[in-house]
Design an enzyme around this catalytic site. Sequence first.
Site, PDB file in Angstrom:
ATOM      1  CB  CYS A  91     -44.650  48.360  62.888  1.00 36.76           C
ATOM      2  SG  CYS A  91     -44.646  46.738  62.120  1.00 36.76           S
ATOM      3  CG  HIS A 151     -48.452  51.240  62.608  1.00 34.65           C
ATOM      4  ND1 HIS A 151     -47.686  50.093  62.722  1.00 34.65           N
ATOM      5  CD2 HIS A 151     -49.543  51.034  63.395  1.00 34.65           C
ATOM      6  CE1 HIS A 151     -48.274  49.258  63.536  1.00 34.65           C
ATOM      7  NE2 HIS A 151     -49.400  49.796  63.960  1.00 34.65           N
TER       8      HIS A 151
HETATM    9 CA    CA Z   1     -42.459  46.243  60.931  1.00 31.22          CA
END
Ligand code: CA
Length: 466
Positions: A91, A151
């Site tokens: 990610c 993130h």
């Molecule tokens: Ca992901």
Amino acid sequence: MRNQTRREFLKSIGFAAASAPVLSILQGCASAGQRQKAKGKQSNIVVIISDDMGYADIGCHGCRDIATPNIDSIAQNGVRFTNGYVSCPVCSPTRAGLITGRYQQRFGHEYNTGPPPGGQREHVGLPLTEVTIADVLKSAGYVTGAVGKWHLGLSPHFHPFKRGFDEFFGFLHGNHSFIDAGLGTFNPILRGTEPVDEKEYLTDAFSREAVAFVERHHDEPFFLYLAYNAVHTPMQAPQRYKDSFKHITNQKRRIYAGMLTAMDEGIGKLLAKLRELNLEEDTLLFFINDNGGPTGANASRNDPLRATKGTMYEGGVRVPFMVQWPGRLKAGRVYHNPVIALDILPTAAAAAGAVAFGGNRKLDGVNLLPYLTGKKKTLPHQTLCWRSGRNHAVRKQNFKLVKMGDETGLFDLSSDVGESKDLKAEKPDVLKEMEKSYEKWNSQMIEPVWTVQRRKQRPTRKKKKT
Ligand code: CA
């Protein structure tokens, strides 16, 4: 941030001694009034990212048990990339690459972010030396909003407000509960910087906020970064989204189908709002997934690709990727040459007429528009490379070299998209050339700034039962 002076903004994105052309561009970002004035020359930009979706899980990739009419409609209205990649199979590094237009290994963002051992978070996040797509578009006069999963760092100095975004609704960590999304967690839902007690199913809440952002800013050039955490774990879907999937006997996939449907319907609401406000023709809109499906964790499917999220095989890095811009790009085109998420920033910047990329930084992405209009017939990328610790891969035209641990494989993707036939013994010259290409690229990259964030190192997670 909306009240930030031009000088403060320049300084915050590393333009303390900006050149005259940069200054002239930034003069357009001071007020909503000036943005309105610019409207008519600048198209809106929307980037939608899904999380951990399988390559095979959309209708236009052949999915038969889950319908995704709204995601499919983007491909029908624009261009679908059959060889669309992200720059990492997990990610956070993918997002770092996408948001900067640069291989994230150039600035050490090689691994996921998260609370490191000992809680030293200050250096774990998208390095402050980097300029983001939001910085670039803000400098070109856009109002900028991020909705969903961030993130890219937990510390205050990594907050979206510090990275070019005027507005933020979402969470800072790598995943989040969809149902009990309220206050009191280590990773709250934030509006700006303030925790909010969100009651709605989180995917629906993100869709609601995306639609509201477009409504608020329909009369000025806007950039919306909509990063759903669907269909990442935890596997949670309201009953209403699961009810139509009784034909799916696998319980996990039934929930997955519900989660995916919620996201697809939310994207449908956003597309409908753009149409309702007569903005569709004038909005460049990308959809991309952030890495291959983790088939065991969420019952996603990557076939016919090999392997899953976390690997350098196609199942880790080749993703659903499409773009629409009805006013400028022909509908229904399928583009087969390799492209990568790094291309989104330069493409969006070109559409916006922005030229301020941040000094001498090398962009690895390219503006795709001349390729998509047919003006350029060559390959956008001769070579694409991936690196995550000791694993790496390189694609050069149709050949791909994959190194996973001690295993090395050479594949011809034109005849073997499933990477099943290793050609390294058969084609030693190609192997040598591929290794040389990788080493040339690798020599330009730096060491990771932080180490891999392993689950057992995360202090906030409960220990899994065995
Ligand atoms: Ca992901």
